[in-house]
Design a protein around this motif. Structure first.
Motif, PDB file in Angstrom:
ATOM      1  N   PHE A  13      19.576  47.035  32.159  1.00 45.99           N
ATOM      2  CA  PHE A  13      19.858  47.650  32.153  1.00 45.99           C
ATOM      3  C   PHE A  13      22.029  47.610  31.877  1.00 45.99           C
ATOM      4  CE2 PHE A  13      16.182  48.219  35.184  1.00 45.99           C
ATOM      5  CZ  PHE A  13      16.268  49.310  34.854  1.00 45.99           C
ATOM      6  N   GLU A  14      22.186  48.742  31.680  1.00 46.07           N
ATOM      7  CA  GLU A  14      23.726  48.153  31.924  1.00 46.07           C
ATOM      8  C   GLU A  14      24.808  49.153  33.297  1.00 46.07           C
ATOM      9  OE1 GLU A  14      26.038  48.544  28.095  1.00 46.07           O
ATOM     10  OE2 GLU A  14      26.206  50.705  29.422  1.00 46.07           O
ATOM     11  N   ILE A  15      26.184  48.061  32.954  1.00 46.33           N
ATOM     12  CA  ILE A  15      26.757  48.274  34.403  1.00 46.33           C
ATOM     13  C   ILE A  15      27.984  48.885  34.321  1.00 46.33           C
ATOM     14  CG2 ILE A  15      27.633  48.051  37.220  1.00 46.33           C
ATOM     15  CD1 ILE A  15      24.871  48.995  37.183  1.00 46.33           C
ATOM     16  N   ASN A  16      28.826  49.684  33.909  1.00 53.61           N
ATOM     17  CA  ASN A  16      30.346  49.811  34.262  1.00 53.61           C
ATOM     18  C   ASN A  16      30.871  49.711  35.327  1.00 53.61           C
ATOM     19  OD1 ASN A  16      28.831  50.447  31.559  1.00 53.61           O
ATOM     20  ND2 ASN A  16      29.724  52.707  31.138  1.00 53.61           N
ATOM     21  N   PHE A  17      32.155  49.535  34.679  1.00 49.95           N
ATOM     22  CA  PHE A  17      33.240  48.990  35.842  1.00 49.95           C
ATOM     23  C   PHE A  17      34.591  49.958  35.643  1.00 49.95           C
ATOM     24  CE2 PHE A  17      31.016  44.594  35.208  1.00 49.95           C
ATOM     25  CZ  PHE A  17      30.699  44.362  36.147  1.00 49.95           C
ATOM     26  N   GLY A  18      34.804  49.819  36.354  1.00 49.11           N
ATOM     27  CA  GLY A  18      36.663  50.489  36.608  1.00 49.11           C
ATOM     28  C   GLY A  18      37.499  50.192  35.176  1.00 49.11           C
ATOM     29  N   HIS A  19      38.620  50.993  35.104  1.00 50.34           N
ATOM     30  CA  HIS A  19      39.202  50.097  33.980  1.00 50.34           C
ATOM     31  C   HIS A  19      40.448  50.006  35.621  1.00 50.34           C
ATOM     32  CE1 HIS A  19      38.344  52.067  29.688  1.00 50.34           C
ATOM     33  NE2 HIS A  19      37.825  53.064  30.627  1.00 50.34           N
ATOM     34  N   CYS A  20      40.886  48.876  35.333  1.00 52.20           N
ATOM     35  CA  CYS A  20      41.465  47.900  35.545  1.00 52.20           C
ATOM     36  C   CYS A  20      43.163  47.128  35.200  1.00 52.20           C
ATOM     37  CB  CYS A  20      41.202  47.193  36.201  1.00 52.20           C
ATOM     38  SG  CYS A  20      41.708  45.979  37.760  1.00 52.20           S
ATOM     39  N   ASP A  21      44.307  47.508  35.368  1.00 60.46           N
ATOM     40  CA  ASP A  21      45.744  46.831  35.191  1.00 60.46           C
ATOM     41  C   ASP A  21      46.108  45.638  35.405  1.00 60.46           C
ATOM     42  OD1 ASP A  21      46.003  47.543  37.617  1.00 60.46           O
ATOM     43  OD2 ASP A  21      47.693  49.047  37.590  1.00 60.46           O
ATOM     44  N   ASP A  22      45.257  45.182  36.605  1.00 60.75           N
ATOM     45  CA  ASP A  22      44.916  43.380  36.071  1.00 60.75           C
ATOM     46  C   ASP A  22      44.407  42.545  35.749  1.00 60.75           C
ATOM     47  OD1 ASP A  22      44.898  40.718  37.248  1.00 60.75           O
ATOM     48  OD2 ASP A  22      45.292  41.751  39.168  1.00 60.75           O
ATOM     49  N   GLY A  23      44.225  41.627  34.590  1.00 61.26           N
ATOM     50  CA  GLY A  23      43.286  41.306  33.984  1.00 61.26           C
ATOM     51  C   GLY A  23      42.284  40.286  34.149  1.00 61.26           C
ATOM     52  N   LEU A  24      42.911  39.493  35.702  1.00 66.34           N
ATOM     53  CA  LEU A  24      42.843  38.689  36.014  1.00 66.34           C
ATOM     54  C   LEU A  24      41.610  39.018  36.838  1.00 66.34           C
ATOM     55  CD1 LEU A  24      45.505  36.691  36.811  1.00 66.34           C
ATOM     56  CD2 LEU A  24      43.467  35.691  35.636  1.00 66.34           C
ATOM     57  N   ARG A  25      41.925  40.261  37.214  1.00 66.68           N
ATOM     58  CA  ARG A  25      40.834  40.899  38.523  1.00 66.68           C
ATOM     59  C   ARG A  25      39.496  41.670  38.030  1.00 66.68           C
ATOM     60  NH1 ARG A  25      44.103  45.403  42.327  1.00 66.68           N
ATOM     61  NH2 ARG A  25      44.362  43.226  42.862  1.00 66.68           N
ATOM     62  N   ALA A  26      39.809  42.290  36.964  1.00 67.60           N
ATOM     63  CA  ALA A  26      38.487  42.701  35.803  1.00 67.60           C
ATOM     64  C   ALA A  26      37.293  42.097  35.131  1.00 67.60           C
ATOM     65  CB  ALA A  26      39.675  43.383  34.974  1.00 67.60           C
ATOM     66  N   ALA A  27      38.606  40.611  35.173  1.00 70.25           N
ATOM     67  CA  ALA A  27      37.568  39.194  34.529  1.00 70.25           C
ATOM     68  C   ALA A  27      36.869  38.410  36.069  1.00 70.25           C
ATOM     69  CB  ALA A  27      38.186  38.236  33.763  1.00 70.25           C
ATOM     70  N   ASP A  28      37.342  39.101  36.753  1.00 70.06           N
ATOM     71  CA  ASP A  28      37.020  38.102  38.249  1.00 70.06           C
ATOM     72  C   ASP A  28      35.174  39.963  38.647  1.00 70.06           C
ATOM     73  OD1 ASP A  28      39.146  36.572  39.118  1.00 70.06           O
ATOM     74  OD2 ASP A  28      39.607  37.553  40.382  1.00 70.06           O
ATOM     75  N   TRP A  29      35.546  40.650  38.696  1.00 69.70           N
ATOM     76  CA  TRP A  29      34.645  41.770  38.990  1.00 69.70           C
ATOM     77  C   TRP A  29      33.236  41.624  37.801  1.00 69.70           C
ATOM     78  CZ3 TRP A  29      37.812  46.771  38.326  1.00 69.70           C
ATOM     79  CH2 TRP A  29      38.488  46.666  39.484  1.00 69.70           C
ATOM     80  N   ALA A  30      33.554  41.061  36.458  1.00 66.92           N
ATOM     81  CA  ALA A  30      32.070  40.683  36.248  1.00 66.92           C
ATOM     82  C   ALA A  30      31.608  39.137  36.519  1.00 66.92           C
ATOM     83  CB  ALA A  30      33.498  40.300  34.610  1.00 66.92           C
ATOM     84  N   ALA A  31      33.326  38.310  36.575  1.00 69.17           N
ATOM     85  CA  ALA A  31      31.981  37.488  37.419  1.00 69.17           C
ATOM     86  C   ALA A  31      31.360  37.393  38.119  1.00 69.17           C
ATOM     87  CB  ALA A  31      33.098  35.807  37.258  1.00 69.17           C
ATOM     88  N   LEU A  32      31.783  38.068  39.532  1.00 70.88           N
ATOM     89  CA  LEU A  32      31.210  38.215  40.985  1.00 70.88           C
ATOM     90  C   LEU A  32      29.897  39.289  40.792  1.00 70.88           C
ATOM     91  CD1 LEU A  32      34.714  38.868  42.691  1.00 70.88           C
ATOM     92  CD2 LEU A  32      32.532  36.629  42.780  1.00 70.88           C
ATOM     93  N   PHE A  33      30.327  40.221  39.723  1.00 72.81           N
ATOM     94  CA  PHE A  33      29.259  40.651  40.102  1.00 72.81           C
ATOM     95  C   PHE A  33      27.605  39.885  39.364  1.00 72.81           C
ATOM     96  CE2 PHE A  33      26.234  43.615  36.945  1.00 72.81           C
ATOM     97  CZ  PHE A  33      25.641  44.667  38.147  1.00 72.81           C
ATOM     98  N   CYS A  34      28.022  39.520  38.603  1.00 75.11           N
ATOM     99  CA  CYS A  34      26.621  38.264  37.748  1.00 75.11           C
ATOM    100  C   CYS A  34      26.249  37.730  39.085  1.00 75.11           C
ATOM    101  CB  CYS A  34      27.102  37.332  36.721  1.00 75.11           C
ATOM    102  SG  CYS A  34      27.955  38.499  34.756  1.00 75.11           S
ATOM    103  N   ARG A  35      27.154  36.999  39.983  1.00 75.30           N
ATOM    104  CA  ARG A  35      26.008  36.075  40.847  1.00 75.30           C
ATOM    105  C   ARG A  35      25.726  37.078  41.825  1.00 75.30           C
ATOM    106  NH1 ARG A  35      27.637  31.667  44.483  1.00 75.30           N
ATOM    107  NH2 ARG A  35      27.719  32.161  46.521  1.00 75.30           N
ATOM    108  N   SER A  36      26.580  38.458  41.838  1.00 74.16           N
ATOM    109  CA  SER A  36      25.688  39.469  43.219  1.00 74.16           C
ATOM    110  C   SER A  36      24.492  39.616  42.717  1.00 74.16           C
ATOM    111  CB  SER A  36      27.110  40.150  43.201  1.00 74.16           C
ATOM    112  OG  SER A  36      27.233  41.483  42.763  1.00 74.16           O
ATOM    113  N   THR A  37      24.404  39.913  41.513  1.00 67.53           N
ATOM    114  CA  THR A  37      23.541  40.544  40.844  1.00 67.53           C
ATOM    115  C   THR A  37      21.642  39.832  40.476  1.00 67.53           C
ATOM    116  OG1 THR A  37      24.750  42.068  39.651  1.00 67.53           O
ATOM    117  CG2 THR A  37      22.062  41.903  38.572  1.00 67.53           C
ATOM    118  N   ARG A  38      22.353  38.435  40.210  1.00 66.33           N
ATOM    119  CA  ARG A  38      21.289  37.983  40.223  1.00 66.33           C
ATOM    120  C   ARG A  38      20.257  37.147  42.384  1.00 66.33           C
ATOM    121  NH1 ARG A  38      25.233  34.447  37.428  1.00 66.33           N
ATOM    122  NH2 ARG A  38      24.019  34.642  35.067  1.00 66.33           N
TER     123      ARG A  38
END
Length: 448
Positions: free
Chosen positions: A215-240
């Protein structure tokens, strides 16, 4: 305006009021291989940290290998006394953990923004790149897309088993893009999406991918690069965690099956000025061409970031939509750098090379570095795949070759930091050598 400590203290106190049953909070950060490390704090101690008490963890926790061990890297780890380094709480990231058996909270921590940031911490590397771009009047807007596989919770002699279709009870072993797969796996997918939203992650589109259980999950466009990367990292943790709760094993491993597509991390990036104008769309999109050229020029020297392990290198080539060379094209998913069709306001690049298990902070830092270099150098890119299907430049597909290419590139050393490059490359080299120190059963079959 509230001070940082007052804002954090209010966040912690609000969290305690809303979640009175939570006694402990995991304070977590991403290390070089992309794993979370940290400490579990009593929530009352977290309130003291938010109020200004020091938060220290070993500096060398960032240097852990893929299996959690420490490697000798220069004077780090074994000749430096294993010193502590200050961390700070990341505001807005204190959230409940719903996938554990007991009520918990979690919150991101980082060294960026402290008096002595750790030069090789992934989040700090990205923070420096973003700060440099901001000083140049460049403001990225970023959206990640992550592919992953669901497996059965139980392994078979260490090997993954196909996820069971909840409707039929049979293995979901047929690769397809059918929308019905979203319905059949809706219980776990809906929980993943809801849990991510509870973490403050902007989840948008969910897609059934080609691989069985993929499967693939898309995230919303974010004007804060650090927050966008935070989302990707946290998603991996919660999804597992959510997958295990439902009897599955979720994995972002790049190439779990040789015969099926691998899992990628696709990153969409637009660049704007302070007035909100899309920089890539100016002057008949000439800056877009320059940015593409910069990305492609540095791509072969960032392969240890985009494909950070032996398995990730397996993903490149041989299957659908996985590039074998550094290439670009309009609306072309075989390209490393794809230009999706869009209006000038939303003109962007989609960087498709990174594996799903790559470190999102470093992937974004490398992409932005390439865009920045291209805008500065103002060179024309190679021929697009739309004009020539054979266009492209080679990149290393062996880890030791990739490490040498990265460590010797002066632009990469300058823009990501020489200390980071040396530490990161040695970490990857040591991980690769450690991986080779096991004789596989196949070797006995072939050579005994």
């Amino acid at each position: 305006m509230k001070s940082p400590s007052a804002t954090l203290l209010a966040e912690v106190r609000t969290f305690r009021q809303n979640h009175p049953d939570v006694r402990y909070v995991d304070l977590i950060a991403l290390d070089i291989p992309g794993h979370f490390y940290g400490k579990r704090y009593p929530v009352e101690m977290l309130e003291k940290v938010a109020a200004g008490s020091p938060l220290k963890l070993p500096q060398n926790a960032v240097l852990l290998g893929a299996q959690g061990g420490l490697f000798k890297i220069g004077d780090y780890c074994f000749n430096d006394g294993d010193p502590d380094a200050n961390r700070r709480l990341v505001p807005g990231t204190l959230k409940p953990v719903s996938w554990e058996s007991q009520p918990l909270g979690q919150m991101l921590i980082t060294s960026d923004g402290t008096a002595a940031p750790i030069e090789f911490e992934p989040r700090e590397v990205l923070a420096k790149v973003l700060e440099r771009l901001q000083h140049k009047g460049i403001h990225p807007v970023v959206a990640f897309e992550l592919e992953f596989y669901l497996f059965d919770k139980k392994l078979d002699k260490g090997l993954p088993q196909f996820a069971r279709d909840p409707l039929s009870g049979d293995a979901d072993d047929q690769p397809n893009l059918h929308i019905e797969r979203l319905s059949r796996f809706s219980e776990v997918l809906d929980d993943m999406a809801q849990t991510a939203q509870e973490q403050g992650i902007d989840i948008t589109v969910i897609t059934a991918e080609i691989g069985p259980g993929q499967f693939e999950i898309n995230f919303g466009h974010c004007d804060d690069g650090l927050r966008a990367a935070d989302w990707a990292a946290l998603f991996c943790r919660s999804t597992r965690g959510v997958a295990l709760k439902h009897g599955y094993r979720a994995s972002f491993m790049a190439k779990p099956y040789l015969q099926f597509p691998g899992s990628g991390m696709h990153v969409h990036v637009s660049l704007y000025d302070a007035a909100g104008n899309n920089l890539l769309a100016a002057h008949q999109q000439q800056p877009l061409r320059h940015a593409v050229a910069g990305c492609l020029e540095l791509l072969p020297h960032c392969m240890p970031i985009f494909a950070p392990n032996h398995n990730a290198l397996r993903r490149l080539g041989g299957t659908v939509n996985a590039a074998t060379r550094a290439s670009w094209g309009f609306e072309d998913r075989d390209a490393c750098v794809r230009i999706p069709e869009s209006d000038p306001r939303n003109l962007r690049i989609e960087h498709r090379l990174a594996s799903a298990d790559a470190n999102p902070y470093l992937v974004l830092a490398a992409i932005l570095m390439g865009l920045e270099h291209g805008l500065e150098a103002k060179r024309e890119p190679i021929t697009s795949l739309n004009e020539d299907r054979n266009s492209g430049t080679d990149f290393p597909v062996e880890m030791l070759d990739a490490v040498r290419a990265m460590q010797q590139q002066p632009v990469v050393r300058d823009k990501l930091g020489a200390e980071f490059v040396d530490v990161y490359c040695e970490n990857k080299r040591q991980d690769h050598l450690a991986f080779q120190q096991e004789i596989h059963a196949r070797e006995y079959r072939w050579f005994l």
